[in-house]
Design a protein around this motif. Structure first.
Motif, mmCIF file in Angstrom:
data_model
loop_
_atom_site.group_PDB
_atom_site.id
_atom_site.type_symbol
_atom_site.label_atom_id
_atom_site.label_comp_id
_atom_site.label_asym_id
_atom_site.label_seq_id
_atom_site.Cartn_x
_atom_site.Cartn_y
_atom_site.Cartn_z
ATOM 1 N N HIS A 127 0.757 -1.096 -0.032
ATOM 2 C CA HIS A 127 -0.143 -0.023 0.045
ATOM 3 C C HIS A 127 0.792 1.414 0.152
ATOM 4 O O HIS A 127 0.434 2.316 -0.922
ATOM 5 C CB HIS A 127 -0.963 -0.076 1.268
ATOM 6 C CG HIS A 127 -1.769 1.223 1.308
ATOM 7 N ND1 HIS A 127 -3.033 1.308 0.583
ATOM 8 C CD2 HIS A 127 -1.852 2.232 2.159
ATOM 9 C CE1 HIS A 127 -3.688 2.491 0.913
ATOM 10 N NE2 HIS A 127 -2.632 3.054 2.084
ATOM 11 N N HIS A 131 1.272 4.671 -2.524
ATOM 12 C CA HIS A 131 1.319 6.306 -1.944
ATOM 13 C C HIS A 131 2.620 6.967 -2.677
ATOM 14 O O HIS A 131 2.456 8.016 -3.150
ATOM 15 C CB HIS A 131 1.194 6.259 -0.479
ATOM 16 C CG HIS A 131 -0.244 6.238 0.105
ATOM 17 N ND1 HIS A 131 -1.136 7.220 -0.380
ATOM 18 C CD2 HIS A 131 -0.576 5.465 1.149
ATOM 19 C CE1 HIS A 131 -2.200 6.777 0.308
ATOM 20 N NE2 HIS A 131 -1.862 6.059 1.188
ATOM 21 N N SER A 152 0.377 9.250 6.422
ATOM 22 C CA SER A 152 -1.001 8.762 6.250
ATOM 23 C C SER A 152 -1.728 8.417 7.654
ATOM 24 O O SER A 152 -1.097 9.008 8.521
ATOM 25 C CB SER A 152 -0.976 7.069 5.438
ATOM 26 O OG SER A 152 -0.380 6.568 6.155
ATOM 27 N N ASP A 326 -6.503 7.191 -0.005
ATOM 28 C CA ASP A 326 -6.189 5.933 -0.684
ATOM 29 C C ASP A 326 -7.243 5.924 -2.261
ATOM 30 O O ASP A 326 -8.355 6.477 -2.129
ATOM 31 C CB ASP A 326 -6.902 4.908 0.194
ATOM 32 C CG ASP A 326 -6.053 4.829 1.558
ATOM 33 O OD1 ASP A 326 -4.938 5.097 1.241
ATOM 34 O OD2 ASP A 326 -6.508 3.957 2.326
HETATM 35 ZN ZN ZN Z 1 -3.155 4.824 2.421
#
Ligand code: ZN
Ligand code: KG4
Length: 367
Positions: A127, A131, A152, A326
């Protein structure tokens, strides 16, 4: 909306490979199609904010169930936008971690089953790599190498990025992530979930000088952060203002106090992020600083970083605002970049699904 199965027969967009990407690590379901030359052909996103609002935060079980509901309609929407069909896809990318276990399972179970049914390779995506690479999707993308500030809801990290897959962890938070500190502080002063955007909106009209809040670890000489003390300082200030000796849900503080407290908190967190990010960038001898993750949408952080960086001859790059939080585009893109770098991935057929709710992206800096 046309059903996704059986797929319609259309011609592939061009000779580039096409990656279908899925994101479901927390409270956003994202789907996107990206080519190996970095073009997003279509994308669809659903945020669960409204569903979690009543609970003041993300309810993991509700999140997982909702991802299951949204994945197919969002995928259909993505294909419709792109004007291509399932059999034009060459590989499937999916977030395997970090994130909420059930939420990751929902997206992965779907992506892996689809890949197996279509005999396509799966590209597992971290993930945070999504980003980290998201600023490369903007109209003015940064070149490698660069220093990245990843901010985040779950992470606050400074990373040295030499190229795709070559990441060094320079520093991170010892306790709360920056987004988490925004969210918890917002909740403390009675703002609705998700607190980060609400707090920063409120802070715009506040007096940031009024409360002298700590800047933890500002002079620690390394690239580590700590935000839990700052959060506690906001709590004790709010208790003093409300005249209570124990924290409670309904601490009565005036709107002006709330606004000034929000502005003072935001100034403290932004100052720390800006100073450490710039110091890391200069230590790495990088001319480019990339900001990614939900807190990268913060207006003050953007302004202060650009101002401080300009003085040091550093250029700052942000993802498009819509790609800060996201989304599926960043996952499809990270998968497509992996495939472009390593075309042999097209031959892989590993359907042993492994979600990784906690996992590191980068190796720590050697000291
Ligand atoms: Zn995220
Ligand atoms: O990257 P993201 O969408 O999800 C995670 O991977 O965690 O980041 C969400 C975080 C939340 O904590 C949210 O409050 C914060 O980003 N956030 C902001 C702003 N917009 C989102 N924090 C401060 N200012 C904002 N404008």
């Amino acid at each position: 909306m046309t059903p996704f199965w059986p797929p319609e027969v259309t011609s592939a967009a061009n000779s580039q490979k096409i990656v279908l990407g899925f994101e479901s690590s927390c409270d956003e379901t994202g789907v996107a199609l990206c080519t190996t030359d970095g073009r997003i052909l279509g994308q669809a996103l659903y945020s669960q904010i409204a569903m979690h609002k009543d609970y003041g935060g993300v309810v993991p079980e509700l999140a997982s169930r909702d991802h299951i509901r949204r994945l197919i309609p969002l995928m259909n929407e993505t294909f419709e936008q792109a004007g291509i069909a399932l059999q034009d896809v060459d590989a499937i990318a999916v977030t395997t971690g970090p994130g909420l276990p059930g939420a990751l399972m929902a997206g992965c179970a779907f992506a892996y089953s689809l890949a197996m049914g279509l005999n396509l390779p799966v590209i597992p995506v971290h993930h945070l790599e999504g980003h980290l690479l998201s600023p490369l999707l903007s109209s003015n993308p940064p070149a490698f190498p660069f220093t990245a500030l990843l901010v985040s809801g779950g992470h606050t990290q400074l990373m040295g990025v030499e190229g795709l897959g070559r990441y060094t962890l320079l520093g991170e938070t010892l306790d709360d992530a920056a987004g988490e500190a925004f969210d918890k502080t917002a909740k403390m002063i009675g703002l609705p979930y998700p607190g980060g955007p609400a707090l920063s909106r409120l802070a715009e009209s506040g007096n940031a000088e009024r409360f002298k809040l700590p800047r933890p670890m500002l002079h620690s000489g390394d690239f580590m952060f700590s935000f839990s003390g700052l959060k506690t300082a906001v709590l004790t200030t709010a208790m003093k203002l409300a005249g209570v000796s124990q924290p409670n849900e309904t601490m009565a503080i005036s709107d002006t106090d709330k606004t000034d407290l929000a502005a003072s908190f935001q100034a403290a967190i932004v100052e720390t992020l800006v100073k450490k990010a710039l110091a890391a960038c200069l230590q790495q001898d990088h001319k480019r600083l990339v900001v990614a993750g939900g807190v990268g949408a913060n207006k003050l952080l953007r302004e202060q970083l650009v101002k401080a960086a300009r003085k040091r001859g550093v250029e700052v790059y942000f993802p498009e605002l819509s790609l800060c939080t996201d989304n599926g585009a960043m996952i499809a893109f990270a998968g497509a970049m992996q495939l472009a770098k390593n075309p042999a991935l097209l031959d892989a057929r590993d359907y042993g699904m492994r979600t990784r709710p906690r996992c590191e992206l980068a190796t720590p800096m050697e000291i």
